[in-house]
Enzyme design. Structure first.
Site, PDB file in Angstrom:
ATOM      1  CG  HIS A 384      -1.972  -0.636   1.224  1.00 10.87           C
ATOM      2  ND1 HIS A 384      -1.654  -2.425   1.049  1.00 10.87           N
ATOM      3  CD2 HIS A 384      -3.094  -0.670   0.372  1.00 10.87           C
ATOM      4  CE1 HIS A 384      -3.393  -2.867   1.347  1.00 10.87           C
ATOM      5  NE2 HIS A 384      -3.976  -1.917   0.374  1.00 10.87           N
ATOM      6  CG  ASP A 469     -19.145  -1.391 -10.284  1.00  8.29           C
ATOM      7  OD1 ASP A 469     -19.055   0.062 -11.390  1.00  8.29           O
ATOM      8  OD2 ASP A 469     -18.657  -1.759 -10.852  1.00  8.29           O
ATOM      9  CG  ASP A 490      -6.618  -0.983  -2.977  1.00 13.42           C
ATOM     10  OD1 ASP A 490      -6.358  -1.869  -3.622  1.00 13.42           O
ATOM     11  OD2 ASP A 490      -6.451  -1.202  -1.725  1.00 13.42           O
TER      12      ASP A 490
END
Length: 822
Positions: A384, A469, A490
């Protein structure tokens, strides 16, 4: 029978009358079979399962078999120290005669030479029983419905040539259990029942001096195993042609076969160690493979279920949600060793043998979404930090940040470390991903150490969490246009995310960025030099996405980089795209510049520990130059990009150097200029120089690199009010202005010529000019938005000069006035 001997296996009860001719034909001599009382075969309290019938040991001569005049009796003697079995003859004329003496089995012996050491059990198809022990209380259902229909009543698809294979190795098991045919056979049958399978028959051999081998024929295929009682080991495999999941039977196998042995020294039961592997076998259609989460190409298979080297596998969670499947596994590999935190926890001293054992290493927890590895807790921070911070520091001061996906919370945690961030919008499809991550991977969304944040990152006041979504949200929510200073995708890599190849979606991503906005994605597996052209290789969707960004009028710069510490088998690639070319200056920052920004722009940690464990100035410097594979694959584009012709100096061309202290070796000489010339001196060739030859390459390669900011600061410092002129700084700034040129890559660097090349006269008269830049201006008039070639050769593209035509000895060297203009 011959086939059985040829394959090294005798199936079924073997009558000596059938065996003798075959053995004789093979040249194997055996003593005349003799009659043994069944009770004498095994003197232990437990009956032998499937002992040979006494008839099979009767002499083959009928007269001898029916004669009662002189009956002989036989008994099994003790097993000798070297493992021999001795059968003695008893009777009035025996005199202790040794009738049979069998040697201990060796690794090289064929099964046919083992003679009566093999004790057999055979179960026929109709009624699976253990011979001599009565009926087994398990009924088989081989009706039409059982064989041909699934549980939902639909007809079973038996046309696909595929199956599942489960391999299980176990150790530290009880020796008596591993040497008992009856107990092992019962465990085998119960395992089959637990798996919802159907046993047709099974066949076992007890071997001397110890061990049992069994194979069971299933309606769906087979189960087999072998045991080593002294070592406490069993190796087992189960294969089925059914599509019914085979992994759920694993706990039953562990329970049924995992009978622990007692440690002779401590008197305590030892921990049973189980190592297993699951493979999908056969030939499935490509569509069937793509949707199966245990397919050999899936991340679960690669990281967990397939490798036997993964010696510890614990299925922590399996959840089907409205949007897909969530799996969490704890794993340890055979070559894992304790990490830094493990050493502190266990108090390991130097040379402690536990440093070299996987058993003392903490397991790694893996999160899979639809079979794709999403996160590993041991490398979460590395991944990350690599995904988030290069993009964040490419922007001068990001305030509004968008995160697409990222339900584990890792990207959110890293974003919230930036002081400048005022609001974060996270769009995650599946609410269960967030709740599962908070429960099973709480350390990933832990913001308790960040000054100014809440204990859990998801509770931060700056966060707006939306469950929908992510790509649809960006396309449909017009208020998101121009909102995000940084947008972190991500989600899955492009090969698993079709939206990356949709022009409308890519346009929506770009439009959601602010004027200085930066987009970053996980770009999947890094390329290799041997890869084909990108659109034909393993990452065609990444190439399609990259080309859509290149074609977008609002994207100015694209960078690719990779990291090998992110917890994946292969290095992970990342892609950063900027709306404004000014981000190149931040991207190409010097190590100390970036380190200062890390210190200045990140929140402090309450623990006083560093905010980052992976990203810093030196790490960013490594990202600025993509590995050569990126360049190689990029240059396989058709047609080949212009700059690919300049990936290295042309080794067929000559180098012409200037040696001021060695005129005999020097290709150039500096003389006073002609009267009326602007320069006091001029450079002349002392030899003929062919077109394309390199001009003073050593001097040019040594050009001084100064940042534009440093030049400005030096100029300001040289004229401080009330201090007076700093002559040295003034001269230095003037020298930079006169002999320097800005880098063409937008990095904010100035290359200052310090050798003989600085004396070369400039001219706007094209007829005088005889040298040029080594790499001409790009045919498109500007550097490409994306080019690993330019990223890898920025310095050389901006300093080297070549002869633009043949130069004769004695001719003055002249460069164009716009030499370094864009």
């Amino acid at each position: 029978m011959v086939v059985a001997f040829g394959t090294g296996l005798m199936m079924g009860p073997t009558d000596a009358r059938l065996a003798m001719p075959v053995l004789s034909f093979l040249g194997i001599e055996l003593p005349e079979p003799v009659q043994l009382p069944a009770a004498a075969i095994n003197s232990e309290s437990e009956p032998i399962v499937g002992a040979m019938s006494t008839q099979s040991l009767m002499p083959s001569n009928p007269q001898a078999r029916n004669s009662n005049s002189k009956s002989a009796t036989y008994m099994v003697g003790e097993v000798s120290a070297n493992g021999e079995i001795i059968i003695n003859k008893e009777g009035e004329d025996a005199a202790g005669e040794v009738l049979i003496k069998q040697a201990k089995r060796t690794k090289t012996e064929h099964v046919a030479t083992l003679g009566y050491k093999i004790r057999e059990t055979h179960v026929n198809i109709d009624t699976p029983v253990l011979e001599g022990t009565g009926d087994v209380p398990h009924e088989r259902d081989i009706t039409y419905d059982r064989i041909n229909k699934e549980n939902d009543g639909n007809i079973r698809d038996q046309t696909m040539p595929s199956g599942q294979h489960l391999l299980v190795d176990m150790k530290n098991l009880e020796a008596d259990f591993l040497n008992s045919e009856s107990r092992l056979a019962r465990a085998m049958q119960d395992s089959v029942i637990a798996g919802g399978l159907t046993m047709l028959s099974y066949h076992c051999h007890s071997l001397h001096p110890a061990g049992v081998s069994c194979v069971g024929v299933l309606l769906e295929s087979h189960i087999s195993f072998h045991t080593w009682p002294d070592e406490g080991v069993i190796t087992l495999d189960m294969f089925t042609t059914s599509e019914k999941p085979l992994l759920p039977v694993l706990p039953s196998i562990k329970e049924l076969f995992g009978i622990p042995r007692v440690n002779a020294e401590t008197g305590e039961k030892e921990e049973v160690v189980t190592v297993w592997s699951h493979e999908l076998r056969g030939f499935r259609t490509e569509d069937a493979r793509k949707v199966h989460h245990l397919d050999g190409n899936s991340d679960i298979s690669k990281h967990v279920t397939s490798p036997l080297e993964v010696v510890y596998k614990e299925h922590v969670l399996n959840m089907e949600t409205e949007y897909g499947r969530i799996d969490i596994w704890d794993v340890k590999e055979r070559d894992d060793t304790p990490g830094y935190e493990d050493g502190l926890r266990l108090g390991l001293a130097p040379q402690d043998p536990r440093w070299f054992s996987y058993e003392d290493a903490s397991p790694c927890r893996l999160l899979f979404l639809d079979g794709v590895l999403h996160m590993a807790n041991q490398t979460d921070r590395v991944f990350h930090e690599t995904l988030v911070h290069p993009a964040m520091f490419a922007h001068p001061s990001p305030k509004s940040v968008g995160i697409l996906g990222g339900g584990d919370g890792g990207s959110l945690r890293e974003v919230l470390k930036h002081k400048s961030v005022t609001d974060v919008t996270m769009v995650e499809l599946d609410e269960k991903v967030v709740s599962v991550s908070k429960e099973y991977l709480p350390e990933i969304s832990d913001c308790s150490d960040i000054v100014g944040s809440k204990p859990n990152c998801f509770d931060d006041d700056r966060l707006s969490l939306i469950f929908t979504d992510a790509f649809a949200y960006v396309k449909e929510k017009k208020e998101a246009n121009g909102k995000f200073d940084v947008l972190v995708a991500d989600v899955n890599q492009p090969e698993n995310q079709d939206e990356y190849t949709d022009a409308d979606t890519v346009n929506a991503l770009v439009e959601s960025l602010s004027p200085l906005g930066v987009l970053v994605i996980n770009a999947g597996e890094a390329p290799m030099i041997v890869d084909p052209r990108a659109d034909k290789g393993m990452q065609p969707k990444r190439e399609a996405f990259t080309k859509l960004l290149e074609a977008h009028p609002k994207i100015a710069s694209i960078f690719v980089f990779e990291d090998a510490q992110s917890g994946y088998v292969d290095p992970v690639a990342f892609l950063v795209a900027c709306r404004d070319a000014s981000c190149r200056k931040n991207w190409y920052g010097q190590t100390d510049e970036i380190n200062y920004q890390v210190f200045d722009r990140l929140q402090a940690m309450k623990s006083k520990k560093p905010a980052l464990i992976q990203f810093d100035g030196a790490t960013q410097r490594s990202y600025q130059v993509p590995p050569r594979a990126w360049e190689t694959v990029y240059c396989r584009r058709e047609p080949e990009p212009f700059e690919c012709a300049y990936r290295g100096l042309d080794m067929t061309k000559e180098l012409f150097e200037y040696y001021p202290k060695n005129e005999d070796e020097s290709a150039f000489v500096i003389r006073e200029s002609k009267e009326g010339a602007e320069n006091d001196a001029a450079v002349y060739a002392t030899v003929d120089i062919p077109e394309g030859s390199y001009i003073m390459p050593t001097h040019l390669a040594a050009s001084l690199e100064v940042s534009e900011d440093s030049a400005k600061d030096s100029n300001a410092t040289a004229h401080l009010e009330g201090v007076g002129e700093a002559d040295v700084l003034t001269d230095f700034v003037d020298y930079i202005d006169e002999n320097g040129h800005s880098a063409r890559d937008g990095s904010g660097k100035i290359y200052v010529e310090i050798g003989g090349s600085r004396v070369i006269r400039e001219s706007d008269d094209a007829s005088e000019v005889n040298i040029r830049r080594w790499v001409p201006a790009h045919p498109d008039g500007a550097r490409p938005k994306y080019s690993p070639v330019y990223d890898r050769h920025r310095h050389s593209f901006d300093v080297f000069l070549v002869a633009s035509r043949d130069i004769k000895a004695g001719e003055e060297i002249v460069k164009p006035g716009d030499l370094w203009d864009y």
